[in-house]
Each structure stands twice: as C-alpha cells, then as structure tokens.
Design an enzyme around this catalytic site. Sequence first.
Site, PDB file in Angstrom:
ATOM      1  N   GLU A   1      -7.955  -4.984   4.314  1.00 49.08           N
ATOM      2  CA  GLU A   1      -8.378  -3.664   3.850  1.00 49.08           C
ATOM      3  C   GLU A   1      -9.268  -3.780   2.612  1.00 49.08           C
ATOM      4  O   GLU A   1     -10.171  -2.968   2.402  1.00 49.08           O
ATOM      5  CB  GLU A   1      -7.181  -2.766   3.563  1.00 49.08           C
ATOM      6  CG  GLU A   1      -7.635  -1.318   3.554  1.00 49.08           C
ATOM      7  CD  GLU A   1      -6.692  -0.386   2.856  1.00 49.08           C
ATOM      8  OE1 GLU A   1      -5.533  -0.748   2.630  1.00 49.08           O
ATOM      9  OE2 GLU A   1      -7.143   0.708   2.513  1.00 49.08           O
TER      10      GLU A   1
ATOM     11  N   THR B   1      -4.300   5.259   7.347  1.00 51.38           N
ATOM     12  CA  THR B   1      -3.252   4.770   6.459  1.00 51.38           C
ATOM     13  C   THR B   1      -2.260   5.887   6.140  1.00 51.38           C
ATOM     14  O   THR B   1      -2.661   6.949   5.675  1.00 51.38           O
ATOM     15  CB  THR B   1      -3.899   4.262   5.146  1.00 51.38           C
ATOM     16  OG1 THR B   1      -4.807   3.215   5.475  1.00 51.38           O
ATOM     17  CG2 THR B   1      -2.879   3.749   4.171  1.00 51.38           C
TER      18      THR B   1
ATOM     19  N   CYS C   1      -5.028  -0.032  -7.170  1.00 51.86           N
ATOM     20  CA  CYS C   1      -3.933  -0.463  -6.290  1.00 51.86           C
ATOM     21  C   CYS C   1      -3.946  -1.961  -6.041  1.00 51.86           C
ATOM     22  O   CYS C   1      -2.921  -2.614  -6.104  1.00 51.86           O
ATOM     23  CB  CYS C   1      -3.963   0.314  -4.981  1.00 51.86           C
ATOM     24  SG  CYS C   1      -5.021  -0.381  -3.695  1.00 51.86           S
TER      25      CYS C   1
ATOM     26  N   HIS D   1     -12.704   6.239  -3.300  1.00 50.37           N
ATOM     27  CA  HIS D   1     -11.781   5.266  -2.718  1.00 50.37           C
ATOM     28  C   HIS D   1     -12.124   3.846  -3.176  1.00 50.37           C
ATOM     29  O   HIS D   1     -11.245   2.998  -3.297  1.00 50.37           O
ATOM     30  CB  HIS D   1     -11.794   5.390  -1.190  1.00 50.37           C
ATOM     31  CG  HIS D   1     -10.472   4.994  -0.598  1.00 50.37           C
ATOM     32  ND1 HIS D   1      -9.258   5.481  -1.054  1.00 50.37           N
ATOM     33  CD2 HIS D   1     -10.155   4.116   0.399  1.00 50.37           C
ATOM     34  CE1 HIS D   1      -8.275   4.927  -0.363  1.00 50.37           C
ATOM     35  NE2 HIS D   1      -8.789   4.103   0.515  1.00 50.37           N
TER      36      HIS D   1
ATOM     37  N   CYS E   1       0.858  -1.185   0.000  1.00 52.19           N
ATOM     38  CA  CYS E   1       0.000   0.000   0.000  1.00 52.19           C
ATOM     39  C   CYS E   1       0.894   1.235   0.000  1.00 52.19           C
ATOM     40  O   CYS E   1       1.756   1.374   0.858  1.00 52.19           O
ATOM     41  CB  CYS E   1      -0.882  -0.027   1.247  1.00 52.19           C
ATOM     42  SG  CYS E   1      -1.616   1.557   1.654  1.00 52.19           S
TER      43      CYS E   1
ATOM     44  N   TYR F   1      -9.362   1.135  -5.330  1.00 54.04           N
ATOM     45  CA  TYR F   1      -9.004  -0.265  -5.133  1.00 54.04           C
ATOM     46  C   TYR F   1      -8.992  -1.041  -6.456  1.00 54.04           C
ATOM     47  O   TYR F   1      -8.371  -2.091  -6.541  1.00 54.04           O
ATOM     48  CB  TYR F   1      -9.985  -0.944  -4.156  1.00 54.04           C
ATOM     49  CG  TYR F   1      -9.819  -0.484  -2.718  1.00 54.04           C
ATOM     50  CD1 TYR F   1      -8.888   0.477  -2.370  1.00 54.04           C
ATOM     51  CD2 TYR F   1     -10.593  -1.027  -1.709  1.00 54.04           C
ATOM     52  CE1 TYR F   1      -8.734   0.891  -1.051  1.00 54.04           C
ATOM     53  CE2 TYR F   1     -10.446  -0.623  -0.388  1.00 54.04           C
ATOM     54  CZ  TYR F   1      -9.519   0.338  -0.076  1.00 54.04           C
ATOM     55  OH  TYR F   1      -9.377   0.728   1.229  1.00 54.04           O
TER      56      TYR F   1
ATOM     57  N   CYS G   1      -3.306   7.605  -1.756  1.00 53.80           N
ATOM     58  CA  CYS G   1      -4.603   7.731  -2.429  1.00 53.80           C
ATOM     59  C   CYS G   1      -5.694   8.275  -1.522  1.00 53.80           C
ATOM     60  O   CYS G   1      -6.675   8.839  -2.003  1.00 53.80           O
ATOM     61  CB  CYS G   1      -5.079   6.384  -2.942  1.00 53.80           C
ATOM     62  SG  CYS G   1      -3.780   5.237  -3.297  1.00 53.80           S
TER      63      CYS G   1
ATOM     64  N   GLU H   1      -0.721   1.804   9.368  1.00 52.72           N
ATOM     65  CA  GLU H   1      -1.972   2.392   9.823  1.00 52.72           C
ATOM     66  C   GLU H   1      -1.803   2.799  11.285  1.00 52.72           C
ATOM     67  O   GLU H   1      -0.967   2.229  11.973  1.00 52.72           O
ATOM     68  CB  GLU H   1      -3.142   1.391   9.720  1.00 52.72           C
ATOM     69  CG  GLU H   1      -3.405   0.844   8.338  1.00 52.72           C
ATOM     70  CD  GLU H   1      -2.404  -0.198   7.897  1.00 52.72           C
ATOM     71  OE1 GLU H   1      -1.820  -0.872   8.771  1.00 52.72           O
ATOM     72  OE2 GLU H   1      -2.160  -0.334   6.688  1.00 52.72           O
TER      73      GLU H   1
HETATM   74 FE1  SF4 Z   1      -3.198   1.931   0.040  1.00 50.54          FE
HETATM   75 FE2  SF4 Z   1      -4.678   1.103  -2.040  1.00 50.54          FE
HETATM   76 FE3  SF4 Z   1      -5.762   2.590  -0.095  1.00 50.54          FE
HETATM   77 FE4  SF4 Z   1      -4.005   3.601  -1.874  1.00 50.54          FE
HETATM   78  S1  SF4 Z   1      -6.084   2.833  -2.312  1.00 50.54           S
HETATM   79  S2  SF4 Z   1      -4.061   3.985   0.287  1.00 50.54           S
HETATM   80  S3  SF4 Z   1      -2.602   1.898  -2.092  1.00 50.54           S
HETATM   81  S4  SF4 Z   1      -4.908   0.494   0.063  1.00 50.54           S
HETATM   82 FE    FE Z   2      -7.908   2.330   1.951  1.00 51.00          FE
END
Ligand code: SF4
Ligand code: FE
Length: 482
Positions: A446, A190, A298, A291, A99, A295, A103, A256
């Site tokens: 997550e 995060t 990422c 968000h 991660c 995902y 983002c 986190e």
């Molecule tokens: Fe981390 Fe993915 Fe959340 Fe970005 S979208 S903060 S990479 S888990």
């Molecule tokens: Fe997240």
Amino acid sequence: MALMTGEQYLESIRKLNMNIYMFGEKIKNAESSPILRPSLNSVKATYDLAQMPEYEDIMTATGLNGEKINRFTHIHRSQEDLIKKVKMQRLCGKKTGACFQRCVGFDAFNAVYSTTFEIDDKYGTHYHENFRKYMELVQGRDYTVDGAMTDGKGDRSLSPSKQPDPDSYLHVVERRPDGVVVRGAKVHQTGITNSHEVLVMPTCAMKPEDKDYAISFAVPTDSKGITIIVGRQSCDTRKLEGSSIDTGNPKFGGMEALVVFDNVFVPNDRIFLNGETEFATMLVERFSGYHRQSYGGCKVGVGDVLIGAAALAADYNGVPKASHIKDKLIEMVHLNETLYACGIACSAEGSKTKSGNYLIDLMLANVCKQNVTRFPYDIARLAQDIAGGLVVTAPSEKDLKDEKLGAYIEKYFCGAAGVKTEDRIKIMRLIENLTLGTAAVGYLTESLHGAGSPQAQRIMISRQSHMDEKKKLAKAIVDIKD
Ligand code: SF4
Ligand code: FE
C-alpha cells in the site's frame, strides 16, 4: 453522542446488516470473523484513544456545530489541524502496528468539503450544503466512513465512457426526481467492513462525455445492492488456527475488499457531484494529496513498531552492541523520521481553500508519498537483515508448545541469556507480519500503490516544479538575457 466509546462503536457496527463475503461464504460481520476481527479492533482503537485524557488534544477536535468530535471526522481549520492529523496517525500506527483504516474517509471529507464549495460557486448547485449536513451527521454520530475512489478501470488506455463494459467505472444508470441509481464497483476498499457509510468519489480526470461517471455521494454500507468481497492477505488463514504467536500481531490488522454497487439508489441530498466533469480532477487531486500526507503519519507509526521490533531482535540475538547493527537501526530511524518530516512539512505549508478548510501543500505531500513508496521497503529490508533467517523459518506455536518438540525448539532457538525463546519467536513473527504477512499489505504494497502509484506523484511533482522559474534563477546568476 458526538464521541463514541470503543464498545459503542462495536455495538453500532453490529447493528448494520452488511452483505459481506469471504471464501465463497457470507459472513455476518467483521466481529464474527477471526480474519476480520483484528481489523475491527484497529478502528476501535481510534475510538478508544479519543477517550483517553492524555491524547485528547491530538485525537479530538471541535466540530462544525461546536461540539467535541473525534479528529477523524474533522474539517481542518488551520495548519495546526493538519499537523495534528499527522501526529494522530503516527500515534494510531504506534498503538496498532497496523492500518487503522479511518483516514480514507477523513481525507475524503476534507477533499469533498472544499470541492463542493467550488462547484456550487460556479454552477449555483447545492452540493456543499448537502455535504455540510452530511458532515454534521458524521460528526454527531462519530461515524467511520470508507472513502471510495478507485474503480476497476478495465482497459487503462480508455476513458470511463469508452470502456467495453460500461460498469468498469462506477456510474449513474438512472436519473429519478428523488435521486440517482448507480452501478459499478470500487476496488481495494480499506476498512469497508468496519465502516458505517461509504463516501464515493470519481477516480480520474473526466471529459464531457464521461458525465455519468462524474458522481460523488454517500450511502450506508448496508444499502441495498452493495456486496462486499473481502480481499486475501498473505498468511491470512493463520488467524483461523487459534495461535496468537503465529499471526505476528494477534490484536490488530487491516482489511481491504472489492465493493460492488449493483443498482444502488442515492437520494438527492446525498449527492455531492453529479456530472460537473471538470471538477473530478480537483476532487481526485485534493483527496490523493491529503492521503499522501496521511502516509507521513500512519506509516511512520507502524515504522516505529518495526524499528522497535528490530532493536529487540538484536537484543534477543545478543548483538545490540555490534556497530553495524547500531548503524542499521540509525538508518531505519533516519528514513522513518524523514517520512514524518515530509508529513509535517506539507501540513505546516498548508493553505486555506475557498470553502475555508485547509489543504496541504500539494508539492510537499507528493514528495512525502514518493518517499513512502521507497523507505518502508528499505526499513523492512533492514529489519529482516537485523533479525536474521528465523523470521521465515521459525516453527509454529503448536510445536513450541509441544512437550517433546518444544524442548528442541527451546534448546536450538534460544538467544541471549535471560531471553525467553517464546519472546524471541514472538518478535520474529511480528517482523514477519509487518514485512511479509498480513500487515505488509498496508506497510509495503500500500505504501507503493495506495493514494496513487509512484508515477502519479511524479506527474504531480513535475506539474508543480515551476521549472521556468528555476531556469530564470540560473539565468539571472550568470547574466543570460532572453
Ligand atoms: Fe490505513 Fe494508513 Fe491508509 Fe490510514 S492512511 S487507511 S492507516 S494505510
Ligand atoms: Fe491508503
């Protein structure tokens, strides 16, 4: 300096004086901690990649003042921007296998940008102007910002203002002519130790009596009154043992924390919502929508790494040609690309908000995230299936490097001809890291709960399903008259 290099980023984080605790002790900064340093490296990668000409189109954009900026600070101006965001996240996931944390702030920027415009439109407030100025600062300094939404929530059956402890949700405790004082906490934050600023948003729909809880603002992460308590991750202390193989991913990671706001002062020009309770829902839906799109980028990039690791495990085990292995790898790719397809689809179907920035298609973003709550688990299962039990039984690097024990390990854990046992173990450890270790926090749990637990998406899917329309379609086909 609208674009920082990775080194400049590290230097800028070094200058902050954050109040960070882990294992009961205060730590200077993420860089000084072997547990946090890999998470700092992941954020640094978002700066390093933006410096590379081959990624310029994906990693950079044009800012509010016309300068070249890191795309992680961009306000989306088109569907193409939304698509490039997903591509950028997949790229960062591929390069880190972790991660990369940036983002959350990025998604908060775009949600707050459009929501503040609509609040001002209704109430004649100046939140959008405040936020635009704030974004100019963020873009100009290439800041990493922690987007902070989730509160402790206390008793889930009670609204914020009805909680036995009024601090269960972050709220305003004092109103002053120059700003407000807030108290409460944000959980599961995060990347907070690797962020310059924290951008706070409410976490749920609010009623008029929850006025003090409908607050959005941004402050530096080292503001007086902020305490950061780092969360544990499975296998985290392996990073203290001085072994790079045993960590699975020696370079990158995520982090986190619980972030406590104990009477933190927020100046007026840093406030973006203050008591307009009915706009909390819009902010929450837009942020979580963005968000949920994230995902689809990422997790796909990290999935690419895991699929590659599983394929290598098959090679090293000597079974790359077994038909069931090939089929499992195909299934993994199919699941991973389905997530990507959802991320791209909700971006391509995005539309302009009143403020002029672009919002993803909320239905498709929620479908994306609903799949994300399942597919990484399926991919992880298949990776472990292909790799075999060595993922969880391999001896330590110390034993591998021991003269006597190492000989046994070489002898009994060798794989296909020409493959170094050490390489075979490295790949097993990477699979362990992604499916059971520190990286499973981001890749699995997550995926389930981040940006809202599965039920939250089902509610959104239900709300946007236009069921009456669908019924009308069926009636029309068979000539049912009302
Ligand atoms: Fe981390 Fe993915 Fe959340 Fe970005 S979208 S903060 S990479 S888990
Ligand atoms: Fe997240």
